[in-house]
Design a protein around this motif. Structure first.
Motif, mmCIF file in Angstrom:
data_model
loop_
_atom_site.group_PDB
_atom_site.id
_atom_site.type_symbol
_atom_site.label_atom_id
_atom_site.label_comp_id
_atom_site.label_asym_id
_atom_site.label_seq_id
_atom_site.Cartn_x
_atom_site.Cartn_y
_atom_site.Cartn_z
ATOM 1 N N LEU A 27 44.594 51.297 42.878
ATOM 2 C CA LEU A 27 45.054 50.160 43.681
ATOM 3 C C LEU A 27 44.244 48.906 43.376
ATOM 4 C CD1 LEU A 27 45.661 51.782 47.174
ATOM 5 C CD2 LEU A 27 47.368 50.917 45.579
ATOM 6 N N ILE A 28 42.959 49.070 43.186
ATOM 7 C CA ILE A 28 42.101 47.926 42.850
ATOM 8 C C ILE A 28 42.515 47.350 41.497
ATOM 9 C CG2 ILE A 28 39.731 47.220 42.302
ATOM 10 C CD1 ILE A 28 38.846 49.391 44.353
ATOM 11 N N GLY A 29 42.725 48.209 40.513
ATOM 12 C CA GLY A 29 43.152 47.752 39.190
ATOM 13 C C GLY A 29 44.497 47.056 39.228
ATOM 14 N N MET A 30 45.424 47.598 40.015
ATOM 15 C CA MET A 30 46.736 46.966 40.141
ATOM 16 C C MET A 30 46.617 45.605 40.818
ATOM 17 S SD MET A 30 49.073 50.271 41.101
ATOM 18 C CE MET A 30 50.220 49.286 41.986
ATOM 19 N N GLY A 31 45.733 45.502 41.809
ATOM 20 C CA GLY A 31 45.520 44.224 42.486
ATOM 21 C C GLY A 31 44.974 43.164 41.544
ATOM 22 N N ILE A 32 44.046 43.565 40.701
ATOM 23 C CA ILE A 32 43.491 42.634 39.712
ATOM 24 C C ILE A 32 44.574 42.191 38.729
ATOM 25 C CG2 ILE A 32 41.877 42.445 37.768
ATOM 26 C CD1 ILE A 32 39.986 44.263 39.402
ATOM 27 N N ALA A 33 45.382 43.139 38.250
ATOM 28 C CA ALA A 33 46.448 42.809 37.297
ATOM 29 C C ALA A 33 47.469 41.867 37.930
ATOM 30 C CB ALA A 33 47.127 44.080 36.809
ATOM 31 N N ILE A 34 47.842 42.110 39.174
ATOM 32 C CA ILE A 34 48.794 41.225 39.858
ATOM 33 C C ILE A 34 48.185 39.842 40.043
ATOM 34 C CG2 ILE A 34 49.976 40.838 42.064
ATOM 35 C CD1 ILE A 34 50.406 43.915 42.148
ATOM 36 N N GLY A 35 46.895 39.788 40.373
ATOM 37 C CA GLY A 35 46.224 38.498 40.497
ATOM 38 C C GLY A 35 46.236 37.713 39.199
ATOM 39 N N ILE A 36 46.022 38.391 38.093
ATOM 40 C CA ILE A 36 46.049 37.729 36.789
ATOM 41 C C ILE A 36 47.446 37.208 36.482
ATOM 42 C CG2 ILE A 36 45.830 38.128 34.294
ATOM 43 C CD1 ILE A 36 43.490 40.025 34.988
ATOM 44 N N ILE A 37 48.468 37.999 36.810
ATOM 45 C CA ILE A 37 49.848 37.543 36.589
ATOM 46 C C ILE A 37 50.118 36.275 37.384
ATOM 47 C CG2 ILE A 37 52.276 38.099 37.022
ATOM 48 C CD1 ILE A 37 51.565 41.028 36.384
ATOM 49 N N VAL A 38 49.684 36.246 38.635
ATOM 50 C CA VAL A 38 49.902 35.063 39.481
ATOM 51 C C VAL A 38 49.212 33.845 38.879
ATOM 52 C CG1 VAL A 38 49.358 34.063 41.741
ATOM 53 C CG2 VAL A 38 50.298 36.373 41.597
ATOM 54 N N VAL A 39 47.987 34.012 38.427
ATOM 55 C CA VAL A 39 47.248 32.889 37.849
ATOM 56 C C VAL A 39 47.912 32.416 36.557
ATOM 57 C CG1 VAL A 39 45.064 32.238 36.752
ATOM 58 C CG2 VAL A 39 45.060 33.458 38.928
ATOM 59 N N LEU A 40 48.343 33.338 35.712
ATOM 60 C CA LEU A 40 48.924 32.954 34.424
ATOM 61 C C LEU A 40 50.297 32.307 34.548
ATOM 62 C CD1 LEU A 40 47.930 35.932 32.113
ATOM 63 C CD2 LEU A 40 47.004 33.623 32.128
ATOM 64 N N THR A 41 50.973 32.486 35.676
ATOM 65 C CA THR A 41 52.287 31.876 35.820
ATOM 66 C C THR A 41 52.234 30.480 36.434
ATOM 67 O OG1 THR A 41 52.598 33.033 37.912
ATOM 68 C CG2 THR A 41 53.519 34.069 35.950
ATOM 69 N N LYS A 42 51.051 29.999 36.784
ATOM 70 C CA LYS A 42 50.923 28.634 37.293
ATOM 71 C C LYS A 42 51.203 27.658 36.152
ATOM 72 C CE LYS A 42 47.603 29.497 40.941
ATOM 73 N NZ LYS A 42 46.273 29.163 41.463
ATOM 74 N N PRO A 43 51.883 26.548 36.454
ATOM 75 C CA PRO A 43 52.222 25.580 35.399
ATOM 76 C C PRO A 43 51.014 25.055 34.620
ATOM 77 C CG PRO A 43 53.374 25.039 37.426
ATOM 78 C CD PRO A 43 52.421 26.159 37.747
ATOM 79 N N GLU A 44 49.885 24.841 35.306
ATOM 80 C CA GLU A 44 48.705 24.315 34.614
ATOM 81 C C GLU A 44 48.187 25.321 33.592
ATOM 82 O OE1 GLU A 44 47.955 25.020 38.266
ATOM 83 O OE2 GLU A 44 49.467 23.479 38.550
ATOM 84 N N GLU A 45 48.169 26.575 33.968
ATOM 85 C CA GLU A 45 47.680 27.619 33.057
ATOM 86 C C GLU A 45 48.640 27.805 31.889
ATOM 87 O OE1 GLU A 45 44.692 28.761 33.529
ATOM 88 O OE2 GLU A 45 44.561 27.700 35.430
#
Length: 51
Positions: A27-45
């Motif tokens: 669950l911790i690993g999945m949370g980190i992966a989902i967090g990275i997806i959210v950050v990478l989909t921001k327009p600035e990134e």
């Protein structure tokens, strides 16, 4: 493969491990992966990666 695709794969593999008897660490690993997806989909990134 786009960066989001790699993290999406990490989420899917973590979910499979969790269903097949994985521990809370999945669950911790999945949370980190989902967090990275959210950050990478921001327009600035996205703009930084496509420059």
């Amino acid at each position: 493969m786009p960066r989001e695709g790699v993290e999406g794969l990490a989420v899917v593999l973590g979910l499979i491990s969790l269903i097949s008897g994985g521990a809370i660490t999945q669950l911790i690993g999945m949370g980190i992966a989902i967090g990275i997806i959210v950050v990478l989909t921001k327009p600035e990134e996205r703009a930084w990666f496509t420059r």
